[in-house]
Design a protein around this motif. Structure first.
Motif, mmCIF file in Angstrom:
data_model
loop_
_atom_site.group_PDB
_atom_site.id
_atom_site.type_symbol
_atom_site.label_atom_id
_atom_site.label_comp_id
_atom_site.label_asym_id
_atom_site.label_seq_id
_atom_site.Cartn_x
_atom_site.Cartn_y
_atom_site.Cartn_z
ATOM 1 N N UNK A 1 0.829 -1.202 0.000
ATOM 2 C CA UNK A 1 0.000 0.000 0.000
ATOM 3 C C UNK A 1 0.864 1.253 0.000
ATOM 4 N N UNK A 2 1.905 1.234 0.814
ATOM 5 C CA UNK A 2 2.808 2.387 0.912
ATOM 6 C C UNK A 2 3.498 2.661 -0.424
ATOM 7 N N UNK B 1 6.703 6.893 16.757
ATOM 8 C CA UNK B 1 7.955 7.543 16.371
ATOM 9 C C UNK B 1 8.851 6.598 15.578
ATOM 10 N N UNK B 2 8.921 5.346 16.011
ATOM 11 C CA UNK B 2 9.760 4.368 15.306
ATOM 12 C C UNK B 2 9.264 4.142 13.883
ATOM 13 N N UNK B 3 7.945 3.966 13.726
ATOM 14 C CA UNK B 3 7.411 3.677 12.392
ATOM 15 C C UNK B 3 7.510 4.882 11.469
ATOM 16 N N UNK C 1 9.926 5.359 7.944
ATOM 17 C CA UNK C 1 9.268 5.656 6.683
ATOM 18 C C UNK C 1 8.066 4.787 6.381
ATOM 19 N N UNK C 2 7.515 4.131 7.405
ATOM 20 C CA UNK C 2 6.365 3.250 7.176
ATOM 21 C C UNK C 2 5.067 4.020 6.966
ATOM 22 N N UNK C 3 5.037 5.271 7.379
ATOM 23 C CA UNK C 3 3.863 6.111 7.208
ATOM 24 C C UNK C 3 4.243 7.565 7.369
#
Length: 363
Positions: A284-285, A304-306, A310-312
């Motif tokens: 999806x990303x 913060x980690x995600x 760059x996951x969202x």
């Protein structure tokens, strides 16, 4: 440090002050389905979020499946929502209206006179009950299968409700294609048994969602329209199905072509549903070029980690916002979060709605 979560983000033509999103939360405080001053105070107190997405709001008198949920299809509803958007904007907030047609997840006693429980196909719900004021939990009756006239009218209802939202001062709208409601009912092969142009193949099952997205974009502009999805979600007696990855890849391609400003992905693992596989999230990303909102059981550190990975682009928080109107400030200070009282999630009145203090009130 929450350098990513608390940083600004450009969403279409909007500049969000942080990447914290207040997720849509049904609270059942709209007596007569009309937004009110109490709701204006509730949303205004949470305007510290970079983006507020309102509770699910019906675009149709056929979509008011739950008691006391708001609508967006009468002048009274428009004026009621103006109180809310004015209050949020006075506090420097940004707010989208979530358009939620409940479809088969409904009870006739929660609808207005003449309203019908509609769905892509007449598929019985066997495990879900619906609350009705004065009657308690009720069995959900078999929905009527929508004919082509019903489908055409429903598409127009979404577009008209989006116009109502913009006229009421909202910064945009979110199409609720998740959690087992009408748009997802068309997507899912369990609830869509049609053999016409709205059923069968992936392209046909996505046709209604595409038509709604195109009509809504035509009504208010692509920069003002996002969409929420929940592959692998189990609400509405749904779940994973064969071809789910290809289905949602095609949906992401449609969202890209239509020009939606964001996709909002829900992972309900924290609520007992199967997790959304990384393959789905990555696909999806990579397929959808607009802003990508992550949601589902996040705390500040996980968000913060995600974001850093760059996951969202943004992260939505639901229940933490119920008991912490100043959630962003608590994140900023590393302060303890209050725990919400689940018994008041859907009850009428201010208790458990306007009664949670901010840090400054406690001090």
């Amino acid at each position: 440090m929450l350098d990513h979560l608390l940083s600004s983000h450009t969403l279409g033509s909007l500049q969000l002050k942080n990447r914290v999103v207040m997720a849509p939360l049904t609270r059942s405080r709209a007596e007569g389905n009309i937004p009110n001053e109490m709701m204006a105070a509730y949303y205004a107190s949470r305007a510290g979020a970079g983006l507020i997405i309102s509770e699910g709001t019906s675009p149709s008198f056929n979509g008011l499946g739950y008691p006391r949920i708001p609508g967006a299809f009468t002048p009274e509803m428009l004026h009621g929502w103006q109180q809310v958007t004015d209050a949020v904007h006075r506090q420097g907030g940004t707010i989208f209206l979530q358009l939620m047609h409940t479809g088969r997840v409904s009870h006739p006693d929660n609808l207005w006179t003449g309203g019908r429980v509609l769905a892509p196909s007449s598929v019985e719900m066997t495990e879900t009950k619906m609350y009705v004021d004065g009657k308690g939990e009720q069995d959900i009756p078999l929905a009527q299968e929508m004919n082509l006239e019903d489908i055409t009218f429903a598409v127009k209802e979404y577009a008209m409700a989006a116009k109502v939202a913009i006229d009421a001062g909202f910064d945009g709208v979110e199409l609720h294609a998740a959690n087992g409601y009408l748009l997802e009912q068309f997507i899912h092969p369990k609830t869509n048994l049609r053999t016409d142009q709205f059923g069968g193949t992936i392209e046909n099952r996505l046709r209604f969602v595409r038509d709604v997205a195109e009509a809504t974009v035509a009504a208010v502009g692509a920069e003002r329209v996002g969409m929420r999805i929940s592959p692998y979600g189990t609400f509405g007696e749904l779940g994973a199905f064969p071809g789910i990855l290809d289905t949602y890849r095609r949906l992401a391609e449609i969202a890209k072509k239509v020009g939606l400003v964001y996709l909002h992905l829900v992972d309900h693992e924290s609520m007992g549903a199967p997790s959304v596989p990384e393959e789905m999230k990555t696909m999806l990303r990579e397929t959808f070029p607009g802003s990508f909102i992550l949601s589902g059981g996040y705390n500040a550190q996980h968000a913060e980690r995600d974001l850093a990975a760059g996951k969202g682009d943004l992260v939505a928080f639901g229940r933490p916002f119920i008991a912490n109107p100043d959630l962003v400030e608590r994140f900023r200070q590393g302060a303890q979060l209050a725990i919400p009282d689940q018994s008041t999630f859907y009850t009428p009145g201010p208790e458990g709605y306007l009664t949670y203090p901010k840090i400054t009130d406690q001090a």
